[in-house]
Design a protein around this motif. Structure first.
Motif, PDB file in Angstrom:
ATOM      1  N   GLN A 442       0.830  -1.220   0.000  1.00  0.00           N
ATOM      2  CA  GLN A 442       0.000   0.000   0.000  1.00  0.00           C
ATOM      3  C   GLN A 442       0.859   1.263   0.000  1.00  0.00           C
ATOM      4  N   GLU A 445       1.482   2.008  -3.487  1.00  0.00           N
ATOM      5  CA  GLU A 445       0.272   2.600  -4.096  1.00  0.00           C
ATOM      6  C   GLU A 445       0.174   4.081  -3.731  1.00  0.00           C
ATOM      7  N   ALA A 449       0.173   7.198  -6.175  1.00  0.00           N
ATOM      8  CA  ALA A 449      -0.965   8.143  -6.161  1.00  0.00           C
ATOM      9  C   ALA A 449      -0.442   9.571  -6.229  1.00  0.00           C
ATOM     10  N   ASP A 452       0.569  10.057  -9.819  1.00  0.00           N
ATOM     11  CA  ASP A 452      -0.578  10.068 -10.738  1.00  0.00           C
ATOM     12  C   ASP A 452      -1.396  11.352 -10.621  1.00  0.00           C
ATOM     13  N   ARG A 469       7.272   2.164 -13.494  1.00  0.00           N
ATOM     14  CA  ARG A 469       6.356   1.028 -13.299  1.00  0.00           C
ATOM     15  C   ARG A 469       6.952  -0.232 -13.925  1.00  0.00           C
TER      16      ARG A 469
END
Ligand SMILES: Cc1cc2nc3c(=O)[nH]c(=O)nc-3n(C[C@H](O)[C@H](O)[C@H](O)COP(=O)(O)OP(=O)(O)OC[C@H]3O[C@@H](n4cnc5c(N)ncnc54)[C@H](O)[C@@H]3O)c2cc1C
Length: 544
Positions: A442, A445, A449, A452, A469
Motif C-alpha cells: 500500500q 500505491e 498516487a 498520478d 512502473r
C-alpha cells in the motif's frame, strides 16, 4: 606603510539578508496549511542572515567541545565543555521550538512549520541541529510508555534551554540523545551486546558500551540493550532522581571530518540505571519512531546545505568579474548556477512534502502515513546522497576563495556527507525503501498516487512514471539494483512535485535534465532552452 595595491573585485559579505526569502520554502509552508507560521519564520530568517549568527557558527566550530573526565580532585565527572557560541545557537533553536514545538502545540501544519524553521536555522550551523533533532524525535518513541512521556515530555517540549547536568525533573528544559551504534555494528543494531538486567525495583541496570553517542551532555538518552526478553529500548538519565550521576562514562570524543561543533562520544555503561520504554523485545520497533523523525531532519539538513551553497554561489557570481564581465553573465557559469538551484529547489520541495505528510499522518490520514513510509526512505537516500557533490560544486563557484575556511564553504563541504551516514547510511536507506515496498504494497500505491495526481501535465514526467512502473515489474537481482531503482523513484517524485506545485521554469528544467536524460554527470550540464535567468533569480539573497 608603503602602498602596494587596491583591493578590488571582492564580493560583499553575505550578511543582512533574510533566509526566509526562499520561494520554494514559503510555497511549501502555505501548501501544508502552516501559513500561520510565516511571520515567525521570517523573524528567524532575519536572525539567521545576520553576521552575529554567522559568527556564532564560526566560533562554535573553531572552538571544539572538550571532554573533562575528572574534576580537579580526581572525581569522575564525564562532562563536555562547549564554547558559549554553541549555547547561543542552542538557545535560539530551543526558544523557537525547533526541538519540540509540534508536541507542545500540535495544531495543523505544526510539523511543517517546525521543519521550515529547522531548515533555516541549520543554514547558520549544522552541528547543533543534531541534539535539536534528537530531542524532537525522542518524544514519539517515549510515548510508548505513557508514564515516562507524562514525566519527561513537558520538559522536553519546554522552550527554555537549561544546560548542565542536574536531576532532569528539577530542570526547566531537557535535551535528549540517542545511543544505538556499538563497535560491532551500527546498521545492524540487533548485534548490540549491551545487556540490561532487571534491578528488582522497576528499573534496569545496563552494562556495555556505545561506539557513537552524539551530544553526550544531553539530559536523557534513548538507548538499545539486550534485556531478558530481547533487544529493548531504555531511557537513561545522565543524573539520577537522587541527584547522583548515572554510571555512564564518556570514554573519549571522536575526531571527525566535520560536525566539529557537536560532540560525538564513546560511552561505557557500568550498571547504568535505565527505564524500559515500550515492551521488552520490541526495542527496534520503539526506537524506530525516533529514527523516522531524525531521518526527516537528515533530509531537511541536506536541503538546507544546498540552499546555503547555491545562495553563496549566486551571490559570489553576481559580484565577481572575470574576463570583463560578472561571472553570472558567463553562459557556462549560468548553467552551473541554474543546475545547483534546480537541485536545491527539488530537495527543499520534497523534504517539505515529507514534513507535510508527517502533519497529515499525525491528523489520521492513513494514505499520508503510507506515502511517508516509502517516500521518506527514498528521499533520505537520494537528497542526502546529492549533498556532497552539490557542496563541492557550490564551493568551486567561489574559486580559490571557496576553498578557504573564512568563506564558510569548507565547513559546508565537510558537513555534507554526514546526513547520508547516520540514521541509515546510503545502502541501508535504499534497502529500507525496498523493505517498505515488500512489506507494505500500500505504501507503493500511495507513492504512485502522488505521481498520478499530476498525470498528463508533462510528457517527460509521464514517460518517467511509465518507465518506473516497468522497472518495478522486474524483480530480478533487485537488491543489487536497489540504488538505481531508488534514485529513479526519488527523481520521479521530485519531478512530480515540481510539475504540480513548483515554479514552471524550475519544473521544466528539472524534467528536461533529470527526467529527459539530457544531462551529464557533473553539475552545469543542463540542456539548451532552460530559462536560467528565472531559475537563478530564485536563489538570490534578498536583503532583510
Ligand atoms: C558524526 C557521527 C555521529 C553519530 N552519532 C550517533 C548517535 O548519536 N547515536 C548513534 O546511535 N549512532 C550515531 N552515529 C553512528 C551512525 O548512525 C552509524 O555510523 C551508521 O548507522 C552506520 O553504522 P556503522 O558505522 O556501524 O557502519 P556499518 O553498519 O558497518 O555499515 C558500513 C557500510 O555498509 C553498508 N551496509 C550495511 N548493511 C548493508 C547491507 N545489508 N547491504 C549493503 N550495504 C550495507 C552501510 O550503508 C555502510 O555504508 C554517528 C555517526 C557519526 C559519523
Amino acid at each position: 606603510m608603503p602602498h602596494t595595491h587596491e583591493v578590488t573585485n571582492q564580493v560583499p559579505p553575505p550578511y543582512g539578508h533574510n533566509l526566509a526569502e526562499d520561494p520554494a520554502l514559503l510555497a511549501a509552508l502555505h501548501r501544508a496549511g502552516a501559513g500561520w507560521a510565516e511571520a515567525e519564520l521570517r523573524e528567524l530568517g532575519v536572525l539567521a542572515g545576520t553576521e552575529q549568527a554567522a559568527e556564532w557558527g564560526r566560533l562554535a566550530n573553531e572552538n571544539e567541545p572538550v571532554l573533562r573526565t575528572h574534576d580537579r580532585f580526581g572525581h569522575r565527572i564525564d562532562e563536555v565543555e562547549f564554547h558559549p557560541a554553541w549555547h547561543q545557537l542552542m538557545n535560539v533553536a530551543v526558544e523557537h521550538g525547533l526541538h519540540a514545538a509540534p508536541w507542545r502545540d500540535p495544531r495543523p501544519g505544526a510539523h511543517t512549520a517546525r521543519a521550515a524553521k529547522f531548515y533555516l536555522w541549520s543554514q547558520v550551523e549544522a552541528g547543533h541541529g543534531c541534539p535539536i533533532s534528537m530531542t524532537y524525535a525522542a518524544v514519539p518513541a517515549l510515548r510508548a510508555t505513557p508514564e515516562l512521556a507524562e514525566r519527561f515530555e513537558p520538559l522536553l517540549a519546554s522552550t527554555v534551554y537549561d544546560f548542565g547536568l542536574r536531576e532532569p525533573l528539577g530542570k526547566r528544559g531537557l535535551i535528549a540523545g540517542m545511543s544505538m551504534t556499538e563497535k560491532q555494528g551500527g546498521s545492524d543494531v540487533r548485534a548490540n551486546t549491551t545487556v540490561a538486567l532487571p534491578a528488582g525495583d522497576g528499573t534496569y541496570h545496563l552494562t556495555g558500551h556505545k561506539w557513537f553517542t552524539s551530544a553526550p551532555m544531553s539530559d536523557v538518552f534513548l538507548t538499545l540493550a539486550q534485556a531478558p526478553g530481547g533487544l529493548s529500548c531504555f531511557l537513561l538519565p545522565r543524573v539520577l532522581p537522587d541527584g547522583t550521576r548515572n554510571a555512564l562514562r564518556i570514554q573519549r570524543l571522536k575526531e571527525k571530518l566535520g560536525n566539529r561543533s557537536n560532540a560525538s562520544a564513546e560511552l561505557e555503561y557500568e550498571e547504568a540505571v535505565g527505564w524500559l520504554v515500550g515492551e521488552e523485545g520490541r526495542g527496534v520497533r520503539t526506537i524506530i519512531e525516533m529514527v523516522n523523525m531524525t531521518r526527516l531532519d537528515c533530509t531537511l539538513g541536506a536541503a538546507a546545505g544546498m540552499r546555503l551553497g547555491v545562495q553563496r554561489a549566486v551571490q559570489h557570481a553576481t559580484h565577481r568579474k572575470a574576463f570583463g564581465t560578472e561571472l553570472i553573465h558567463q553562459p557556462l557559469m549560468r548553467n552551473v548556477l541554474a543546475d545547483l538551484a534546480i537541485e536545491s529547489e527539488a530537495a527543499t520541495t520534497v523534504a517539505l512534502r515529507l514534513a507535510e505528510a508527517t502533519d497529515r499522518a499525525a491528523a489520521g490520514e492513513e494514505g499520508e502515513a503510507l506515502f511517508k513510509r516509502l517516500a521518506l526512505a527514498v528521499t533520505k537516500y537520494w537528497v542526502c546522497k546529492r549533498g556532497p557533490a552539490h557542496a563541492a560544486e557550490a564551493l568551486e563557484c567561489l574559486g580559490g576563495n571557496g576553498y578557504v575556511e573564512e568563506s564558510g564553504m569548507p565547513r559546508l563541504y565537510r558537513e555534507a556527507p554526514l546526513v547520508s551516514i547516520w540514521e541509515g547510511s546510503g545502502n541501508v536507506a535504499a534497502l529500507d525503501a525496498l523493505r517498505a515496498m515488500a512489506r507494505s504494497p500500500q505504501s507503493l500505491e500511495a507513492y504512485f498516487a502522488e505521481l498520478d495526481a499530476v498525470a498528463g501535465a508533462d510528457r517527460r514526467l509521464d514517460a518517467a512514471v511509465a518507465g518506473l512502473r516497468k522497472e518495478l515489474g522486474d524483480l530480478d537481482e533487485i537488491e543489487y539494483r536497489t540504488r538505481r531503482l531508488v534514485e529513479t523513484m526519488a527523481l520521479t517524485l521530485q519531478g512530480a512535485l515540481l510539475v504540480r506545485h513548483g515554479d514552471p521554469a524550475v519544473a521544466d528544467a528539472f524534467c528536461a535534465s533529470r527526467l529527459g536524460g539530457d544531462h551529464g554527470n557533473a553539475f552545469g550540464t543542463l540542456p539548451a532552452g532552460v530559462d536560467t535567468e528565472a531559475v537563478i533569480a530564485r536563489a538570490r539573497m534578498v536583503p532583510a
